[in-house]
Write an enzyme that holds these catalytic residues in place. Structure first.
Site, mmCIF file in Angstrom:
data_model
loop_
_atom_site.group_PDB
_atom_site.id
_atom_site.type_symbol
_atom_site.label_atom_id
_atom_site.label_comp_id
_atom_site.label_asym_id
_atom_site.label_seq_id
_atom_site.Cartn_x
_atom_site.Cartn_y
_atom_site.Cartn_z
ATOM 1 N N HIS A 76 47.101 -4.618 -50.960
ATOM 2 C CA HIS A 76 46.121 -5.458 -50.253
ATOM 3 C C HIS A 76 46.798 -6.251 -49.120
ATOM 4 C CE1 HIS A 76 41.823 -6.957 -50.933
ATOM 5 N NE2 HIS A 76 42.157 -7.196 -49.682
ATOM 6 N N ARG B 56 37.327 -2.203 -50.558
ATOM 7 C CA ARG B 56 37.499 -2.853 -51.862
ATOM 8 C C ARG B 56 37.732 -1.754 -52.904
ATOM 9 N NH1 ARG B 56 38.527 -6.841 -49.686
ATOM 10 N NH2 ARG B 56 37.476 -8.859 -49.709
ATOM 11 N N GLU C 116 43.172 -4.542 -59.263
ATOM 12 C CA GLU C 116 44.316 -5.173 -58.586
ATOM 13 C C GLU C 116 44.524 -6.641 -58.963
ATOM 14 O OE1 GLU C 116 42.861 -4.700 -54.455
ATOM 15 O OE2 GLU C 116 42.907 -6.880 -54.314
HETATM 16 P P1 NAI Z 1 30.990 -6.106 -41.628
HETATM 17 O O1 NAI Z 1 29.996 -6.923 -42.394
HETATM 18 O O2 NAI Z 1 31.220 -6.393 -40.178
HETATM 19 O O3 NAI Z 1 30.607 -4.555 -41.754
HETATM 20 C C1 NAI Z 1 30.247 -3.933 -42.933
HETATM 21 C C2 NAI Z 1 29.344 -2.753 -42.585
HETATM 22 O O4 NAI Z 1 29.133 -2.006 -43.774
HETATM 23 C C3 NAI Z 1 27.980 -3.160 -42.043
HETATM 24 O O5 NAI Z 1 27.707 -2.478 -40.832
HETATM 25 C C4 NAI Z 1 27.014 -2.740 -43.136
HETATM 26 O O6 NAI Z 1 25.742 -2.313 -42.640
HETATM 27 C C5 NAI Z 1 27.770 -1.571 -43.771
HETATM 28 N N1 NAI Z 1 27.363 -1.232 -45.129
HETATM 29 C C6 NAI Z 1 26.876 -2.052 -46.102
HETATM 30 N N2 NAI Z 1 26.653 -1.349 -47.231
HETATM 31 C C7 NAI Z 1 26.988 -0.066 -46.950
HETATM 32 C C8 NAI Z 1 26.976 1.141 -47.707
HETATM 33 N N3 NAI Z 1 26.571 1.157 -48.984
HETATM 34 N N4 NAI Z 1 27.391 2.273 -47.120
HETATM 35 C C9 NAI Z 1 27.816 2.266 -45.821
HETATM 36 N N5 NAI Z 1 27.844 1.167 -45.059
HETATM 37 C C10 NAI Z 1 27.445 0.018 -45.622
HETATM 38 O O7 NAI Z 1 32.344 -6.228 -42.467
HETATM 39 P P2 NAI Z 1 33.834 -5.981 -41.958
HETATM 40 O O8 NAI Z 1 34.387 -7.252 -41.421
HETATM 41 O O9 NAI Z 1 33.872 -4.773 -41.118
HETATM 42 O O10 NAI Z 1 34.585 -5.708 -43.354
HETATM 43 C C11 NAI Z 1 34.283 -4.579 -44.143
HETATM 44 C C12 NAI Z 1 34.950 -4.727 -45.507
HETATM 45 O O11 NAI Z 1 36.356 -4.641 -45.375
HETATM 46 C C13 NAI Z 1 34.731 -6.124 -46.174
HETATM 47 O O12 NAI Z 1 33.504 -6.178 -46.875
HETATM 48 C C14 NAI Z 1 35.907 -6.217 -47.112
HETATM 49 O O13 NAI Z 1 35.536 -5.708 -48.371
HETATM 50 C C15 NAI Z 1 36.962 -5.279 -46.481
HETATM 51 N N6 NAI Z 1 38.137 -6.037 -46.029
HETATM 52 C C16 NAI Z 1 39.381 -5.664 -46.489
HETATM 53 C C17 NAI Z 1 40.523 -6.348 -46.107
HETATM 54 C C18 NAI Z 1 41.886 -5.940 -46.566
HETATM 55 O O14 NAI Z 1 42.872 -6.699 -46.365
HETATM 56 N N7 NAI Z 1 42.080 -4.773 -47.156
HETATM 57 C C19 NAI Z 1 40.427 -7.525 -45.227
HETATM 58 C C20 NAI Z 1 39.095 -7.788 -44.735
HETATM 59 C C21 NAI Z 1 37.997 -7.081 -45.156
#
Ligand code: NAI
Length: 329
Positions: free
Chosen positions: A295, A234, A263
């Site tokens: 994005h 993000r 954005e």
């Molecule tokens: P997920 O929930 O499977 O994994 C997120 C991980 O981040 C978890 O293991 C959590 O413990 C960790 N985490 C939380 N706070 C943290 C911090 N301060 N420092 C380090 N690690 C931390 O989520 P997923 O599916 O892997 O997605 C991750 C992010 O990717 C989403 O939150 C979203 O913002 C972004 N995303 C971007 C997309 C795009 O098109 N550019 C599409 C989908 C998701």
């Protein structure tokens, strides 16, 4: 049941109409972004289906609740744009698509790494212009380089697996270490240690109060000179003006962004015939070692089909009194 899909593009229409429609569900595709100016379009729609740059702040949610909306069905995994406390107070349920294709986002992060490293964006323009010279196009071998993965959930773990395949060493930072990532040989370290050790850093954590501006002037100074930063998480994870300073000094050697803090007013629209009003973005776009995509990391056929399928299943489950994929405030 009337469902309005805000911010819907042609590809959303195609993917939703490609899935079986649950009985009684009527879809209304609306290209406008949801905000206070457009919220009246949702009147008499029980379900509002929103994307990442739709405004789901308290004033918008209040209007939705008054207009008869009872469910917010997010077409995204991230929910940082929803005022969950207000939704709870107003009795609005919020559901999301927790995982649609971690591969789509992880592979886009890798695409940014490869394009930046091998300067594909410059080579593409050069050869089309009849310039077959190679100066300024020198890259580096990925094998043996250290890659820092910030956030090792579904996307971070998928990304780590691909980079391990390139023969990279992995360091990771996440409050909850993932055994699958440890099994790849990744070492979990503190964030300052990760920044100091990695030549490539990729952000895959959610945007929360804790992670806002995780990458700032101080953390950029901790990085190896000339490091590469990739953000497909993000925009708010990084302090964007600090990136410009680090790029000007050469402290940051490469930058790949799929997300940008401001954005919401820009991405997903063709603004090519308008003057760009955002000076920070305009400056970033001048650097030869920066690639920005709008994005699009999620944008694969497989991910779109999964988003549509899960969203329709979420709506049907909620309508049947058995909600799934609820976002708890
Ligand atoms: P997920 O929930 O499977 O994994 C997120 C991980 O981040 C978890 O293991 C959590 O413990 C960790 N985490 C939380 N706070 C943290 C911090 N301060 N420092 C380090 N690690 C931390 O989520 P997923 O599916 O892997 O997605 C991750 C992010 O990717 C989403 O939150 C979203 O913002 C972004 N995303 C971007 C997309 C795009 O098109 N550019 C599409 C989908 C998701």
């Amino acid at each position: 049941m009337r469902v309005i899909l805000f911010s819907s593009q042609h590809y959303d229409r195609d993917s939703f109409l490609g899935e079986p429609l649950p009985a009684g569900v009527e879809l209304h595709f609306q290209p406008a972004r949801l905000n206070l100016d457009t919220v009246a379009l949702a009147d008499h729609h029980e379900v509002v289906c929103a994307f990442i740059n739709d405004d789901l702040s308290a004033p918008v949610l209040e209007h939705l609740a008054k207009g008869g909306t009872r469910l917010i069905a997010l077409r995204s995994a991230g929910y940082n744009h929803v005022d969950l406390a207000a939704a709870r107070r107003l009795g609005l349920a919020v559901v999301r698509v927790p995982a649609y294709s971690p591969h789509a986002v992880a592979e886009h992060a890798v695409a940014l790494i490869l394009a930046l490293n091998r300067r594909l964006h410059r080579a593409y323009n050069r050869t089309r212009d009849g310039d077959f010279s190679l100066h300024g196009l020198t890259g580096f071998d990925l094998v043996g380089k250290t890659v820092g993965v910030v956030g090792t959930g579904q996307i971070g773990a998928t990304f780590a697996r691909i980079m391990a395949g390139f023969g990279c060493r992995l360091v990771a930072y996440d409050p909850f270490p993932n055994p699958q990532v440890q099994a790849l040989g990744a070492r979990y370290v503190s964030l300052p240690e990760l920044l100091a050790e990695a030549q490539i850093i990729s952000l895959h954590c959610p945007l929360t109060q804790d992670s806002k501006h995780l990458i700032n002037a101080r953390s950029l100074a901790h990085m190896q000179p000339g490091a590469m930063l990739i953000n497909t998480g993000r925009g708010g994870l990084v302090d964007t003006p600090a990136l410009i300073d680090a790029l000007k000094e050469g402290q940051l050697g490469y930058l790949g962004l799929d997300v940008y803090e401001e954005e919401a007013q820009l991405f997903f629209e063709d603004r090519s015939d308008l003057p760009l009003q955002d000076d920070v973005l305009a400056r970033l776009l001048t650097f030869p070692n920066v690639i920005i995509t709008a994005h699009q990391a999620f944008l694969t056929r497989e991910a779109l089909a999964a988003i549509a399928g899960t969203t329709l299943a979420n709506i049907a489950a909620w309508a049947n009194g058995l909600p799934q994929n609820l976002v708890e405030g």
